[in-house]
Scaffold this motif. Sequence first.
Motif, PDB file in Angstrom:
ATOM      1  N   GLY A  13       0.812  -1.211   0.000  1.00  0.00           N
ATOM      2  CA  GLY A  13       0.000   0.000   0.000  1.00  0.00           C
ATOM      3  C   GLY A  13       0.843   1.258   0.000  1.00  0.00           C
ATOM      4  O   GLY A  13       0.554   2.223  -0.724  1.00  0.00           O
ATOM      5  N   LEU A  14       1.923   1.251   0.793  1.00  0.00           N
ATOM      6  CA  LEU A  14       2.748   2.467   0.902  1.00  0.00           C
ATOM      7  C   LEU A  14       3.593   2.677  -0.352  1.00  0.00           C
ATOM      8  O   LEU A  14       3.751   3.805  -0.818  1.00  0.00           O
ATOM      9  N   ALA A  15       4.127   1.576  -0.899  1.00  0.00           N
ATOM     10  CA  ALA A  15       4.914   1.723  -2.135  1.00  0.00           C
ATOM     11  C   ALA A  15       4.007   2.217  -3.254  1.00  0.00           C
ATOM     12  O   ALA A  15       4.400   3.070  -4.052  1.00  0.00           O
ATOM     13  N   LEU A  16       2.774   1.712  -3.290  1.00  0.00           N
ATOM     14  CA  LEU A  16       1.840   2.166  -4.332  1.00  0.00           C
ATOM     15  C   LEU A  16       1.533   3.652  -4.154  1.00  0.00           C
ATOM     16  O   LEU A  16       1.569   4.421  -5.125  1.00  0.00           O
TER      17      LEU A  16
ATOM     18  N   GLY B 215      -5.535  -6.440 -10.337  1.00  0.00           N
ATOM     19  CA  GLY B 215      -6.636  -6.009 -11.212  1.00  0.00           C
ATOM     20  C   GLY B 215      -7.954  -5.973 -10.460  1.00  0.00           C
ATOM     21  O   GLY B 215      -8.037  -6.309  -9.277  1.00  0.00           O
ATOM     22  N   ALA B 216      -9.021  -5.555 -11.178  1.00  0.00           N
ATOM     23  CA  ALA B 216     -10.321  -5.370 -10.527  1.00  0.00           C
ATOM     24  C   ALA B 216     -10.970  -6.710 -10.192  1.00  0.00           C
ATOM     25  O   ALA B 216     -10.808  -7.690 -10.907  1.00  0.00           O
ATOM     26  N   ALA B 217     -11.705  -6.729  -9.076  1.00  0.00           N
ATOM     27  CA  ALA B 217     -12.480  -7.920  -8.712  1.00  0.00           C
ATOM     28  C   ALA B 217     -13.818  -7.465  -8.146  1.00  0.00           C
ATOM     29  O   ALA B 217     -13.852  -6.619  -7.243  1.00  0.00           O
ATOM     30  N   GLY B 218     -14.908  -7.978  -8.691  1.00  0.00           N
ATOM     31  CA  GLY B 218     -16.233  -7.696  -8.148  1.00  0.00           C
ATOM     32  C   GLY B 218     -16.793  -6.346  -8.565  1.00  0.00           C
ATOM     33  O   GLY B 218     -17.924  -6.243  -9.020  1.00  0.00           O
ATOM     34  N   PHE B 219     -16.041  -5.294  -8.412  1.00  0.00           N
ATOM     35  CA  PHE B 219     -16.438  -3.928  -8.777  1.00  0.00           C
ATOM     36  C   PHE B 219     -15.358  -3.365  -9.698  1.00  0.00           C
ATOM     37  O   PHE B 219     -14.173  -3.670  -9.520  1.00  0.00           O
ATOM     38  N   GLU B 220     -15.775  -2.544 -10.666  1.00  0.00           N
ATOM     39  CA  GLU B 220     -14.798  -2.080 -11.665  1.00  0.00           C
ATOM     40  C   GLU B 220     -13.719  -1.194 -11.060  1.00  0.00           C
ATOM     41  O   GLU B 220     -12.613  -1.112 -11.604  1.00  0.00           O
ATOM     42  N   ASN B 221     -14.008  -0.548  -9.913  1.00  0.00           N
ATOM     43  CA  ASN B 221     -13.004   0.327  -9.286  1.00  0.00           C
ATOM     44  C   ASN B 221     -12.465  -0.264  -7.975  1.00  0.00           C
ATOM     45  O   ASN B 221     -11.995   0.459  -7.114  1.00  0.00           O
ATOM     46  N   PHE B 222     -12.542  -1.598  -7.833  1.00  0.00           N
ATOM     47  CA  PHE B 222     -12.009  -2.269  -6.632  1.00  0.00           C
ATOM     48  C   PHE B 222     -10.784  -3.087  -7.065  1.00  0.00           C
ATOM     49  O   PHE B 222     -10.907  -4.229  -7.514  1.00  0.00           O
ATOM     50  N   LEU B 223      -9.592  -2.474  -6.966  1.00  0.00           N
ATOM     51  CA  LEU B 223      -8.370  -3.101  -7.482  1.00  0.00           C
ATOM     52  C   LEU B 223      -7.689  -3.944  -6.399  1.00  0.00           C
ATOM     53  O   LEU B 223      -7.591  -3.520  -5.246  1.00  0.00           O
ATOM     54  N   GLN B 224      -7.201  -5.091  -6.825  1.00  0.00           N
ATOM     55  CA  GLN B 224      -6.542  -5.999  -5.877  1.00  0.00           C
ATOM     56  C   GLN B 224      -5.028  -5.871  -5.991  1.00  0.00           C
ATOM     57  O   GLN B 224      -4.477  -5.737  -7.094  1.00  0.00           O
ATOM     58  N   LEU B 225      -4.381  -5.964  -4.847  1.00  0.00           N
ATOM     59  CA  LEU B 225      -2.915  -5.940  -4.783  1.00  0.00           C
ATOM     60  C   LEU B 225      -2.543  -6.880  -3.635  1.00  0.00           C
ATOM     61  O   LEU B 225      -2.044  -6.476  -2.596  1.00  0.00           O
ATOM     62  N   SER B 226      -2.878  -8.155  -3.842  1.00  0.00           N
ATOM     63  CA  SER B 226      -2.730  -9.088  -2.717  1.00  0.00           C
ATOM     64  C   SER B 226      -2.239 -10.453  -3.202  1.00  0.00           C
ATOM     65  O   SER B 226      -1.935 -10.634  -4.377  1.00  0.00           O
ATOM     66  N   GLY B 227      -2.158 -11.401  -2.254  1.00  0.00           N
ATOM     67  CA  GLY B 227      -1.817 -12.781  -2.603  1.00  0.00           C
ATOM     68  C   GLY B 227      -0.334 -12.979  -2.883  1.00  0.00           C
ATOM     69  O   GLY B 227       0.037 -13.771  -3.750  1.00  0.00           O
ATOM     70  N   PHE B 228       0.509 -12.305  -2.100  1.00  0.00           N
ATOM     71  CA  PHE B 228       1.941 -12.371  -2.393  1.00  0.00           C
ATOM     72  C   PHE B 228       2.678 -13.445  -1.589  1.00  0.00           C
ATOM     73  O   PHE B 228       3.910 -13.412  -1.495  1.00  0.00           O
TER      74      PHE B 228
ATOM     75  N   MET C 162       8.679  -8.329  -4.055  1.00  0.00           N
ATOM     76  CA  MET C 162       7.962  -7.988  -5.277  1.00  0.00           C
ATOM     77  C   MET C 162       7.437  -6.549  -5.233  1.00  0.00           C
ATOM     78  O   MET C 162       7.177  -5.938  -6.270  1.00  0.00           O
ATOM     79  N   ALA C 163       7.259  -6.009  -4.039  1.00  0.00           N
ATOM     80  CA  ALA C 163       6.544  -4.738  -3.888  1.00  0.00           C
ATOM     81  C   ALA C 163       7.147  -3.575  -4.681  1.00  0.00           C
ATOM     82  O   ALA C 163       6.408  -2.870  -5.379  1.00  0.00           O
ATOM     83  N   PRO C 164       8.462  -3.340  -4.607  1.00  0.00           N
ATOM     84  CA  PRO C 164       8.966  -2.171  -5.337  1.00  0.00           C
ATOM     85  C   PRO C 164       8.618  -2.229  -6.822  1.00  0.00           C
ATOM     86  O   PRO C 164       8.162  -1.242  -7.399  1.00  0.00           O
ATOM     87  N   ALA C 165       8.788  -3.398  -7.445  1.00  0.00           N
ATOM     88  CA  ALA C 165       8.527  -3.507  -8.891  1.00  0.00           C
ATOM     89  C   ALA C 165       7.035  -3.488  -9.196  1.00  0.00           C
ATOM     90  O   ALA C 165       6.584  -2.800 -10.117  1.00  0.00           O
ATOM     91  N   VAL C 166       6.244  -4.231  -8.418  1.00  0.00           N
ATOM     92  CA  VAL C 166       4.805  -4.313  -8.707  1.00  0.00           C
ATOM     93  C   VAL C 166       4.142  -2.949  -8.477  1.00  0.00           C
ATOM     94  O   VAL C 166       3.298  -2.514  -9.268  1.00  0.00           O
ATOM     95  N   ALA C 167       4.539  -2.249  -7.412  1.00  0.00           N
ATOM     96  CA  ALA C 167       3.938  -0.933  -7.129  1.00  0.00           C
ATOM     97  C   ALA C 167       4.255   0.045  -8.249  1.00  0.00           C
ATOM     98  O   ALA C 167       3.411   0.850  -8.654  1.00  0.00           O
TER      99      ALA C 167
END
Length: 495
Positions: free
Chosen positions: A131-134, A433-446, A453-458
């Motif tokens: 969350g913070l890197a993003l 990417g989005a799940a359930g709602f078009e503006n609900f983005l996921q950044l999980s499951g690491f 992975m965080a620096p590159a993925v963010a």
Amino acid sequence: MPTAKTLLCACEDVTRAEVRRAFQAGHRDLESVKRYTGFGTGPCQGKSCLALVAQELLRLGATPAEVAPFTIRPPCDPVALSALAGLDPASLPLGGGRGEPAPRPPEQLPRPSAALPARADVVVVGGGIMGLALASELARRGVTDVLVLERGYLNAGASGRNGGGVRAQWTTPTLIRLAKRSLELCRRFAVELGVNVWMRRGGYLFLAPGPAQVGWLERTLPVHEANGLRTRLVTPDEACEVVPQLDRRRFLAASWNPDDAVVFPWPFLWGYAARAQALGAQVATFTRVTGFERQGARLTAVVTDRGRVACETVVNAAGAWSKEVAALCGVALPNRPTRHEILVTEAMTPWLGPLVSVLGNGLYFSQSQRGELVGGMGDPEEPEGLELGTSLRFLARFARAITACAPATGHLRVVRQWAGCYDVTPDNNPILGAAGFENFLQLSGFVGHGFMMAPAVAELMAGWMAGGPPDEIFTRFTVDRFARGALAREEFIIG
Ligand SMILES: Cc1cc2nc3c(=O)[nH]c(=O)nc-3n(C[C@H](O)[C@H](O)[C@H](O)COP(=O)(O)OP(=O)(O)OC[C@H]3O[C@@H](n4cnc5c(N)ncnc54)[C@H](O)[C@@H]3O)c2cc1C
């Protein structure tokens, strides 16, 4: 009379001036000050310094809720690994019985003085490294109306509890690419963000104890070579040139990449948070997301235990709690939180270059820049769950495994153990990417590799959210892949 130079924590050399500096930088509660200064993490585990630092914080204006004592980590006194190796793990109960107390009720928690904004373009749930890197990467691209909501202190989740391993040895080109980029960003982090992350580039050594693991390493090597890694398969003798303390009878071959590294996780969060805030984003700690408001296919507001925030986009970066957070708006994620334990020993002079991991039993250990041995080991019998307590069983299993692998470690004394949760997906890859709602983005499951992975993925996610083209990871790692059966499983998981 105490002066600025008076030591409040003798184990970790933390002075009164450093505690004051932390307070002035906004770290007012004991948990945050602990993670900002390092006080209370040494052999005495806060027994000598906790009250002194609490007194100092009260003097500076902290509230009673802010000086509630932090969790003292077992063991109570340093214990040698050889003594722990004498315990029979099978006779010790599974599960985390000790260590982390039940969460305090909201009225007893520290509360930020600033009110929550009524709206924000982007609300990020979870103030871990993701969350913070993003937030930091979004702010760098001019998207500054960002609010990060964290229910505890920064570093409360897996980002403050991990082994700090950063390696490029993976089995899929995508993860190798991401890890290589993260390694590059980690190397520049201290200079660019002005925070020392204690990076140690000693490589990773994976030991193969049997023919099955040797065959697996042989099959993986060409992927590494094709993706520009310097990985080599080495004999036990060659591995012992890198780490002479290894028992060469315990393994048949090893995989060695000298470019992999180990970092100290805590400063990354402060660095990302500080940069995000300096560029205009907001970070609200001790603020728990309790629900969402929706309209049609969109989420319209985030509801917290301190009020509601209207928003355009919500990012679920709640780590092992991401499934729980998604469920608040009726979205089902397949993630499974699973407890993992880890420990550190007293500091020693440098003797261990790489992070060593034994394929098959999950043992891993490295030496930090501060000199401590940091190591963990998963337990195949650990059930799914969001539990953070620690166990004697882990100490016994770890001690047996490490003293078999490197007998000279027997005299090392464990000073601190704790647990965190892996956020595990069915194919060991993240959900983006989005799940359930078009503006609900996921950044999980690491799983057990989100820190690296965080620096590159963010960086990629912020670029995409700011209007850039989507990377393949945002089309490949969407949650619908499980229904489509389009999986590329990652097997190189340790811990
Ligand atoms: C023992 C252990 C060892 C590991 N070793 C490594 C390693 O060597 N290398 C590596 O790369 N990775 C490692 N990992 C994995 C890595 O730590 C994680 O993948 C990574 O930290 C995940 O970051 P995150 O920001 O997604 O989650 P977190 O850091 O867990 O952050 C999520 C945050 O969300 C907050 N939150 C939850 N619910 C709510 C809510 N309702 N409202 C507001 N906030 C909420 C939590 O308090 C938490 O702070 C390890 C993990 C563990 C447990």
